[in-house]
Write an enzyme that holds these catalytic residues in place. Structure first.
Site, PDB file in Angstrom:
ATOM      1  N   TYR A  23      10.900   3.222   0.654  1.00 29.87           N
ATOM      2  CA  TYR A  23      10.288   1.881   0.595  1.00 29.87           C
ATOM      3  C   TYR A  23       9.117   1.884  -0.397  1.00 29.87           C
ATOM      4  O   TYR A  23       9.001   0.981  -1.242  1.00 29.87           O
ATOM      5  CB  TYR A  23       9.817   1.514   2.006  1.00 29.87           C
ATOM      6  N   ARG A  51      -5.595   1.335  12.782  1.00 31.70           N
ATOM      7  CA  ARG A  51      -5.495   1.329  11.306  1.00 31.70           C
ATOM      8  C   ARG A  51      -5.545  -0.095  10.757  1.00 31.70           C
ATOM      9  O   ARG A  51      -6.167  -0.368   9.729  1.00 31.70           O
ATOM     10  CB  ARG A  51      -4.208   2.031  10.864  1.00 31.70           C
ATOM     11  N   SER A 106      -1.333  -5.039   5.921  1.00 33.56           N
ATOM     12  CA  SER A 106      -0.557  -5.330   7.136  1.00 33.56           C
ATOM     13  C   SER A 106      -0.621  -6.829   7.389  1.00 33.56           C
ATOM     14  O   SER A 106      -1.595  -7.334   7.962  1.00 33.56           O
ATOM     15  CB  SER A 106      -1.154  -4.580   8.328  1.00 33.56           C
ATOM     16  N   ASN A 155       0.829  -1.212   0.000  1.00 32.78           N
ATOM     17  CA  ASN A 155       0.000   0.000   0.000  1.00 32.78           C
ATOM     18  C   ASN A 155       0.860   1.257   0.000  1.00 32.78           C
ATOM     19  O   ASN A 155       0.403   2.317  -0.437  1.00 32.78           O
ATOM     20  CB  ASN A 155      -0.948  -0.041   1.199  1.00 32.78           C
TER      21      ASN A 155
HETATM   22  N1  LIG Z   1       4.393  -7.742   6.364  1.00 31.80           N
HETATM   23  C1  LIG Z   1       3.669  -6.772   5.809  1.00 31.80           C
HETATM   24  O1  LIG Z   1       2.727  -6.239   6.397  1.00 31.80           O
HETATM   25  C2  LIG Z   1       3.977  -6.317   4.414  1.00 31.80           C
HETATM   26  C3  LIG Z   1       3.172  -5.297   3.849  1.00 31.80           C
HETATM   27  C4  LIG Z   1       3.424  -4.885   2.547  1.00 31.80           C
HETATM   28  C5  LIG Z   1       4.441  -5.477   1.822  1.00 31.80           C
HETATM   29  N2  LIG Z   1       5.224  -6.429   2.414  1.00 31.80           N
HETATM   30  C6  LIG Z   1       6.326  -6.979   1.633  1.00 31.80           C
HETATM   31  O2  LIG Z   1       6.318  -8.388   1.720  1.00 31.80           O
HETATM   32  C7  LIG Z   1       7.674  -8.867   1.708  1.00 31.80           C
HETATM   33  C8  LIG Z   1       7.894  -9.773   2.902  1.00 31.80           C
HETATM   34  O3  LIG Z   1       7.601  -9.018   4.080  1.00 31.80           O
HETATM   35  P1  LIG Z   1       7.898  -9.627   5.528  1.00 31.80           P
HETATM   36  O4  LIG Z   1       6.970  -8.932   6.448  1.00 31.80           O
HETATM   37  O5  LIG Z   1       7.937 -11.096   5.460  1.00 31.80           O
HETATM   38  O6  LIG Z   1       9.357  -9.038   5.775  1.00 31.80           O
HETATM   39  P2  LIG Z   1      10.535  -9.684   6.645  1.00 31.80           P
HETATM   40  O7  LIG Z   1      11.479  -8.580   6.961  1.00 31.80           O
HETATM   41  O8  LIG Z   1       9.962 -10.481   7.766  1.00 31.80           O
HETATM   42  O9  LIG Z   1      11.219 -10.719   5.624  1.00 31.80           O
HETATM   43  C9  LIG Z   1      12.003 -10.300   4.556  1.00 31.80           C
HETATM   44  C10 LIG Z   1      13.038 -11.373   4.306  1.00 31.80           C
HETATM   45  O10 LIG Z   1      13.814 -10.965   3.182  1.00 31.80           O
HETATM   46  C11 LIG Z   1      15.159 -11.364   3.435  1.00 31.80           C
HETATM   47  N3  LIG Z   1      16.055 -10.566   2.608  1.00 31.80           N
HETATM   48  C12 LIG Z   1      16.346  -9.252   2.718  1.00 31.80           C
HETATM   49  N4  LIG Z   1      17.188  -8.880   1.754  1.00 31.80           N
HETATM   50  C13 LIG Z   1      17.440  -9.984   1.014  1.00 31.80           C
HETATM   51  C14 LIG Z   1      18.230 -10.238  -0.125  1.00 31.80           C
HETATM   52  N5  LIG Z   1      18.966  -9.268  -0.699  1.00 31.80           N
HETATM   53  N6  LIG Z   1      18.246 -11.493  -0.627  1.00 31.80           N
HETATM   54  C15 LIG Z   1      17.524 -12.500  -0.045  1.00 31.80           C
HETATM   55  N7  LIG Z   1      16.756 -12.313   1.034  1.00 31.80           N
HETATM   56  C16 LIG Z   1      16.709 -11.068   1.555  1.00 31.80           C
HETATM   57  C17 LIG Z   1      15.359 -11.146   4.929  1.00 31.80           C
HETATM   58  O11 LIG Z   1      16.466 -11.895   5.419  1.00 31.80           O
HETATM   59  C18 LIG Z   1      14.016 -11.582   5.468  1.00 31.80           C
HETATM   60  O12 LIG Z   1      14.035 -12.967   5.840  1.00 31.80           O
HETATM   61  C19 LIG Z   1       8.578  -7.638   1.688  1.00 31.80           C
HETATM   62  O13 LIG Z   1       8.961  -7.354   0.357  1.00 31.80           O
HETATM   63  C20 LIG Z   1       7.673  -6.542   2.201  1.00 31.80           C
HETATM   64  O14 LIG Z   1       8.047  -5.283   1.704  1.00 31.80           O
HETATM   65  C21 LIG Z   1       5.013  -6.870   3.685  1.00 31.80           C
END
Ligand SMILES: NC(=O)c1ccc[n+]([C@@H]2O[C@H](COP(=O)([O-])OP(=O)(O)OC[C@H]3O[C@@H](n4cnc5c(N)ncnc54)[C@H](O)[C@@H]3O)[C@@H](O)[C@H]2O)c1
Length: 280
Positions: A139, A177, A168, A112
């Site tokens: 981001y 939120r 989220s 979002n």
């Molecule tokens: N959790 C949410 O609410 C949410 C919301 C919107 C978008 N997202 C997106 O979903 C994805 C996953 O989110 P999450 O909450 O699981 O995040 P997280 O931080 O828990 O997990 C991200 C993972 O990516 C790995 N990582 C980082 N850089 C890396 C690289 N260069 N190569 C390989 N692995 C790498 C990290 O080690 C970590 O395990 C992200 O792209 C995040 O932006 C998450």
């Protein structure tokens, strides 16, 4: 859809762990990749420790996969070098590796925050098409770039790319939120499963939330992919509103799509002061 495993990048993180728990029950085999080891692997799961921005490692990991789910990235806002590498380089590499390995489908974890400065609707539901790119952070810029890269690989190479604008995705909502923006673990699996199965989606961008009573995102596009959400944040409402109060529509946290991410404490100099120039 071929019968190979789904390659999940960022597999050790919160969303990756939920998917690795739920996708096998939907019939998907797993191949995981992260810069860190997994706490535990699932039966039959292959895990590779690699940087998702390493093209050779990613082509190798994508070879024989039925799809790539690109989750790798630094959690939340960070300095530009960290965002550029962990989100933008990894996304370009995931798409390029899929193309080189002949993998037709890529699912991208957008957010979002690609649209964060968009005003939240006063009433009714916001469609993806009515939420133009207005990133709220670096981001958010990375997620705009992710969606643009996905579009490029669909139009130029005929791939299928589904961008999930996740709200989220946490075990439970912890803010007022999130009563609107929550994506439950079960619905996270349902949404990604739908994105993996939808017949020939081409390029699709859909909101990713549960069937929340207080939602202000329109789920029609996600439902058109086959997503059938089963959860609702409403059972958490009474306790959260008692703790934090009713949302004030004049508060920027509730007036803009990106919520807290639109506040000044995520200005670049503030983030750099907290994280240091290189970001961690
Ligand atoms: N959790 C949410 O609410 C949410 C919301 C919107 C978008 N997202 C997106 O979903 C994805 C996953 O989110 P999450 O909450 O699981 O995040 P997280 O931080 O828990 O997990 C991200 C993972 O990516 C790995 N990582 C980082 N850089 C890396 C690289 N260069 N190569 C390989 N692995 C790498 C990290 O080690 C970590 O395990 C992200 O792209 C995040 O932006 C998450």
């Amino acid at each position: 859809m071929s019968g190979g495993p789904v390659l999940i990048t960022g597999a050790a993180g919160g969303v990756g762990t939920v998917l690795r728990g739920g996708l096998p029950e939907k019939g998907w085999a797993l191949r995981s990749l992260d810069v860190v080891e997994l706490q535990e692997t699932r039966p039959g799961e292959e895990h590779r420790v690699a940087d998702a921005a390493d093209l050779a490692a990613m082509v190798d990991a994508a070879t024989g996969a039925s799809a790539v789910v690109q989750l790798a990235g630094h959690r939340g806002e960070a300095t530009w070098p960290v965002i550029a590498h962990s989100h933008i380089e990894t996304t370009r590499t995931a798409l390029e590796a899929a193309r080189r390995a002949g993998v037709q489908r890529v699912v991208l974890a957008s957010s979002n925050h690609a649209t964060g400065f968009t005003p939240r609707p006063a009433g009714g539901l916001l469609r993806e098409a009515d939420a133009p790119h207005r990133p709220d952070t670096y981001y958010g810029v990375a997620k705009v770039t992710m969606e643009a890269l996905g579009s490029l690989y669909v139009d130029r190479y005929g791939m299928d790319v589904v961008c999930l604008r996740i709200g989220s995705a946490f075990p439970e909502p912890t803010t007022v939120r999130q009563l609107a923006t929550w994506l439950s673990p079960g619905d996270t699996v349902r949404l990604v499963d739908a994105a993996l199965r939808a017949p020939s989606p081409g390029y699709a961008v859909v909101w990713g939330i549960s069937a929340n009573t207080r939602a202000w995102w329109d789920l029609s596009a996600a439902r058109a992919l086959g997503y059938d959400p089963q959860d609702d944040a409403e059972p958490y409402a009474e306790a959260l509103i008692e703790a934090y109060g009713e949302p004030d529509p004049d508060d920027p946290v509730h007036a803009r799509v990106g919520g807290e991410y639109t506040l000044p404490d995520l200005d670049a100099d503030e983030v750099e002061a907290r994280m240091g120039e290189e970001g961690r």
